[in-house]
Motif scaffolding. Structure first.
Motif, mmCIF file in Angstrom:
data_model
loop_
_atom_site.group_PDB
_atom_site.id
_atom_site.type_symbol
_atom_site.label_atom_id
_atom_site.label_comp_id
_atom_site.label_asym_id
_atom_site.label_seq_id
_atom_site.Cartn_x
_atom_site.Cartn_y
_atom_site.Cartn_z
ATOM 1 N N THR A 49 9.250 7.649 -1.767
ATOM 2 C CA THR A 49 8.556 7.529 -3.049
ATOM 3 C C THR A 49 7.204 8.224 -3.049
ATOM 4 O OG1 THR A 49 9.627 5.396 -3.422
ATOM 5 C CG2 THR A 49 7.670 5.893 -4.759
ATOM 6 N N SER A 50 6.409 8.000 -1.983
ATOM 7 C CA SER A 50 5.003 8.411 -1.999
ATOM 8 C C SER A 50 4.683 9.616 -1.137
ATOM 9 C CB SER A 50 4.124 7.230 -1.556
ATOM 10 O OG SER A 50 4.356 6.087 -2.348
ATOM 11 N N GLY A 51 5.600 10.023 -0.250
ATOM 12 C CA GLY A 51 5.335 11.172 0.597
ATOM 13 C C GLY A 51 4.207 10.925 1.579
ATOM 14 N N LEU A 52 3.411 11.953 1.881
ATOM 15 C CA LEU A 52 2.365 11.860 2.890
ATOM 16 C C LEU A 52 1.240 10.924 2.483
ATOM 17 C CD1 LEU A 52 1.663 13.078 5.689
ATOM 18 C CD2 LEU A 52 0.265 14.776 4.475
ATOM 19 N N ARG A 53 1.101 10.655 1.203
ATOM 20 C CA ARG A 53 0.049 9.739 0.762
ATOM 21 C C ARG A 53 0.233 8.339 1.347
ATOM 22 N NH1 ARG A 53 0.722 13.488 -3.135
ATOM 23 N NH2 ARG A 53 -1.075 14.118 -4.435
ATOM 24 N N ALA A 54 1.487 7.910 1.537
ATOM 25 C CA ALA A 54 1.744 6.558 2.041
ATOM 26 C C ALA A 54 1.211 6.371 3.456
ATOM 27 C CB ALA A 54 3.245 6.247 1.963
ATOM 28 N N PRO A 55 1.605 7.189 4.440
ATOM 29 C CA PRO A 55 1.050 6.984 5.783
ATOM 30 C C PRO A 55 -0.449 7.214 5.850
ATOM 31 C CG PRO A 55 2.363 8.996 5.704
ATOM 32 C CD PRO A 55 2.633 8.242 4.437
ATOM 33 N N ALA A 56 -0.985 8.091 4.979
ATOM 34 C CA ALA A 56 -2.432 8.324 4.982
ATOM 35 C C ALA A 56 -3.177 7.056 4.573
ATOM 36 C CB ALA A 56 -2.781 9.471 4.039
ATOM 37 N N MET A 57 -2.687 6.363 3.554
ATOM 38 C CA MET A 57 -3.342 5.136 3.107
ATOM 39 C C MET A 57 -3.139 4.011 4.119
ATOM 40 S SD MET A 57 -2.899 3.063 -0.510
ATOM 41 C CE MET A 57 -3.881 4.247 -1.454
ATOM 42 N N LEU A 64 0.827 -1.208 0.000
ATOM 43 C CA LEU A 64 0.000 0.000 0.000
ATOM 44 C C LEU A 64 0.861 1.257 0.000
ATOM 45 C CD1 LEU A 64 -2.832 -0.881 2.565
ATOM 46 C CD2 LEU A 64 -3.017 -0.730 0.078
ATOM 47 N N GLY A 65 1.994 1.197 0.698
ATOM 48 C CA GLY A 65 2.880 2.352 0.744
ATOM 49 C C GLY A 65 3.391 2.754 -0.620
ATOM 50 N N PHE A 66 3.710 1.768 -1.462
ATOM 51 C CA PHE A 66 4.199 2.083 -2.811
ATOM 52 C C PHE A 66 3.049 2.436 -3.750
ATOM 53 C CE2 PHE A 66 7.797 -0.491 -1.219
ATOM 54 C CZ PHE A 66 8.822 0.398 -1.476
ATOM 55 N N VAL A 67 1.898 1.776 -3.577
ATOM 56 C CA VAL A 67 0.729 2.083 -4.412
ATOM 57 C C VAL A 67 0.240 3.508 -4.158
ATOM 58 C CG1 VAL A 67 -1.709 1.494 -4.796
ATOM 59 C CG2 VAL A 67 0.000 -0.319 -4.635
ATOM 60 N N ALA A 68 0.452 4.010 -2.952
ATOM 61 C CA ALA A 68 -0.046 5.338 -2.576
ATOM 62 C C ALA A 68 0.486 6.446 -3.473
ATOM 63 C CB ALA A 68 0.321 5.630 -1.117
ATOM 64 N N ALA A 69 1.628 6.230 -4.130
ATOM 65 C CA ALA A 69 2.181 7.250 -5.025
ATOM 66 C C ALA A 69 1.214 7.570 -6.161
ATOM 67 C CB ALA A 69 3.520 6.784 -5.584
ATOM 68 N N ARG A 70 0.352 6.603 -6.515
ATOM 69 C CA ARG A 70 -0.610 6.814 -7.607
ATOM 70 C C ARG A 70 -1.980 7.238 -7.099
ATOM 71 N NH1 ARG A 70 2.145 2.064 -8.589
ATOM 72 N NH2 ARG A 70 3.496 2.055 -10.424
ATOM 73 N N TRP A 71 -2.144 7.313 -5.783
ATOM 74 C CA TRP A 71 -3.431 7.672 -5.195
ATOM 75 C C TRP A 71 -3.571 9.190 -5.171
ATOM 76 C CZ3 TRP A 71 -4.276 8.316 0.629
ATOM 77 C CH2 TRP A 71 -5.644 8.455 0.920
ATOM 78 N N ARG A 72 -4.687 9.676 -5.723
ATOM 79 C CA ARG A 72 -4.888 11.125 -5.834
ATOM 80 C C ARG A 72 -3.644 11.769 -6.435
ATOM 81 N NH1 ARG A 72 -8.709 13.104 -0.826
ATOM 82 N NH2 ARG A 72 -10.078 11.299 -0.832
ATOM 83 N N GLU A 105 2.970 18.838 -2.774
ATOM 84 C CA GLU A 105 2.357 17.555 -3.105
ATOM 85 C C GLU A 105 2.983 16.409 -2.318
ATOM 86 O OE1 GLU A 105 -0.143 16.566 -4.831
ATOM 87 O OE2 GLU A 105 -0.775 18.414 -5.803
ATOM 88 N N TRP A 106 4.315 16.384 -2.230
ATOM 89 C CA TRP A 106 4.985 15.291 -1.527
ATOM 90 C C TRP A 106 4.759 15.380 -0.017
ATOM 91 C CZ3 TRP A 106 8.948 15.115 2.158
ATOM 92 C CH2 TRP A 106 9.473 13.849 2.404
ATOM 93 N N GLY A 107 4.879 16.586 0.541
ATOM 94 C CA GLY A 107 4.817 16.748 1.987
ATOM 95 C C GLY A 107 3.437 16.991 2.547
ATOM 96 N N LEU A 108 2.467 17.432 1.706
ATOM 97 C CA LEU A 108 1.110 17.713 2.192
ATOM 98 C C LEU A 108 0.029 17.075 1.323
ATOM 99 C CD1 LEU A 108 1.352 21.501 3.180
ATOM 100 C CD2 LEU A 108 1.533 19.505 4.674
ATOM 101 N N ALA A 109 0.437 16.239 0.372
ATOM 102 C CA ALA A 109 -0.511 15.543 -0.513
ATOM 103 C C ALA A 109 -1.441 16.517 -1.227
ATOM 104 C CB ALA A 109 -1.316 14.514 0.269
#
Length: 505
Positions: free
Chosen positions: A174-182, A19-27, A36-40
């Motif tokens: 790779t995914s920034g804040l999107r990874a921990p959010a997912m 999920l952490g790597f997939v999050a890079a493509r989420w939103r 984008e990286w630090g605040l999605a």
């Protein structure tokens, strides 16, 4: 080696890694930009923000440390419950104002706000450095929580935790804040499942809550240093100031503010302030696990091992793996957000401000990604090279330090009467006072007794904040009367109204 628990733990850990790597493509957004990286991209709505803040604030160390305090010292550890009740009305009132002005001017960190509000490089630097200092041991404590779980499953040595945080570092980069959010969605679901199972299964096996409380009271009284099943009058002030001070400090931490800045609107923050107390109910049950561990008769090497041993004793081995995964993943989510928050502060308020003022947005984002790796390595060294108690003691200082930014940040959202130089001097004196108090306690606690007030005990962070505020108010009156320049405020009153800023949720 607890093989069934370990296998379940590994399966769930691999799931969140994917999920952490997939999050890079989420939103999807341009991850070469810090916003984008630090605040999605500041696009998280009510549901995602709820999981993100829950995953950010209720950490692995919370799951370990709160019941460990109840196990070792008794009711003092329960202060964590009222403080999480106090904090959300404050969030409801204050944080939409901060979100609005940050959205309006593109502030990525709270030090950006301080720089714009007061026109002071020095004050912004003080806030940034304080945030980074307070965050580093906090990340290390997540590793302490994960290490405790790994040891309970029979995994000794440092290599498992090193592998886990290498994986964390890569997908955060790779995914920034999107990874921990997912990942926070999975983590919170696992925690709720674990807590519901614990509150049903363990009391049944231990003869009900009445028997648990009876055995806990007996067990605490029999300790070499007896614990208090119910706090006595002498502890009221310490308990109250711990709760109040912790509530005031919680949303001054950079990782908490990163969750606020990533919301899509002020309404999202208000909804979450109304919904997040659900975690306070869960936290109350988590705290009671300490009493359950006493009643179950577990004998951990340290108090931190009480909950893992309780789960191994009272749950089927495979379900203990689910509980351990909840705690382990509960370390990854806040550690990722904390490292991102610290990287944002360094890059935006130190690197771009003092080292390379003409850096491009892409270069700024690259530096932040690299710094997030450095922060994780630094936290890992805390755990690998130093005793876990060292990180715990530094974290006590972190709470004291971060409290000294309250006048600048929170009061600054409502008035510019406080003078920038007075704020800086008050911050410095508050930092020195709090550090001195903690040093006088030999870094073994956070409750300081003021003898000239009749042996009044309280949270050292609160005493230091009082000194800070007195100095700041007095010096502000002096500097304002002398006409000393207050700096240029680049914000306007209308900028703090979230109904006029940004996209409505």
């Amino acid at each position: 080696m607890q093989w069934p628990a370990f296998i379940v733990f590994v399966i769930l850990f691999l799931l969140v890694t994917v999920l952490g790597f997939v999050a890079a493509r989420w939103r999807r957004g341009d991850l070469t930009l810090l916003d984008e990286w630090g605040l999605a991209g500041r696009r998280f709505g009510t549901i995602v923000t709820w999981f993100l803040l829950g995953g950010d604030l209720y950490t692995a160390y919370t799951f370990i440390a709160v019941p460990a305090t109840m196990f070792g010292s008794g009711a003092t550890g329960f202060f964590a419950v009222p403080y999480t009740i106090i904090v959300y009305p404050l969030v409801f009132m204050v944080m939409p104002r901060l979100w609005a002005v940050a959205k309006k001017y593109g502030y990525v960190t709270v030090a950006d706000f301080v720089r714009g509000r007061y026109g002071s490089h020095g004050l912004a630097l003080a806030v940034a450095v304080t945030g980074i200092l307070a965050t580093m041991p906090y990340i290390a404590l997540q590793l302490v929580g994960m290490k405790t779980v790994l040891e309970a499953m029979g995994l000794g040595g440092e290599w498992p935790i090193i592998v886990a945080f290498i994986i964390l570092a890569v997908y955060t980069y790779t995914s920034g804040l999107r990874a921990p959010a997912m990942i926070a969605i999975v983590k919170d679901l696992l925690i709720y499942i674990t807590v519901i199972a614990a509150v049903i299964i363990i009391p049944i096996k231990l003869g009900g809550f009445a028997n648990i409380f009876h055995l806990a009271q007996q067990g605490l009284a029999a300790r070499p240093k007896p614990g208090a099943f119910v706090i006595g009058p002498k502890a009221y002030t310490a308990y109250a100031t711990l709760a109040l001070g912790s509530a005031l400090a919680l949303f001054l931490y950079p990782h908490s503010l990163t969750g606020v800045f990533s919301a899509s609107s002020g309404k999202v923050i208000r909804r979450n302030a109304a919904l997040l107390p659900a975690y306070s109910f869960v936290l109350g049950i988590i705290a009671l696990l300490g009493y359950m561990a006493i009643a179950a008769g577990v004998h951990p090497k340290t108090n931190n091992g009480a909950v893992p041993l309780l789960f191994l004793k009272e749950f089927p081995n495979w379900f203990a793996g689910v509980a351990f995964a909840a705690i382990g993943i509960g370390a990854l989510v806040p550690a990722a957000i904390m490292s991102i928050a610290a990287a944002n502060l360094f890059t935006r308020n130190i690197y771009r401000e003092y080292i390379k003022k003409d850096c491009t947005p892409q270069h700024e984002s690259s530096v932040a990604k690299f710094v997030s790796l450095v922060v994780k390595v630094g936290a890992l060294l805390f755990v690998v090279a130093m005793p876990g108690e060292f990180a715990i003691n530094l974290q006590l200082l972190g709470g004291i330090w971060i409290m000294q930014t309250l006048p600048t940040i929170i009061i600054g959202l409502y008035t510019r009467w406080l003078h920038r130089w007075a704020l800086l001097i008050g911050w410095a004196i508050g930092m020195l006072t709090g550090t001195w108090m903690e040093a006088s306690l030999h870094f073994q606690g956070s409750t300081y007794t003021i003898t000239w007030l009749g042996n009044l005990s309280g949270y050292a962070a609160v005493w230091a904040l009082v000194v800070n505020l007195v100095v700041t108010v007095v010096l502000s009156a002096v500097f304002n009367a002398l006409g000393v320049s207050k700096g240029t405020d680049s914000t306007r009153p209308v900028d703090y109204n979230d109904s006029t800023v940004g996209v409505q949720a």
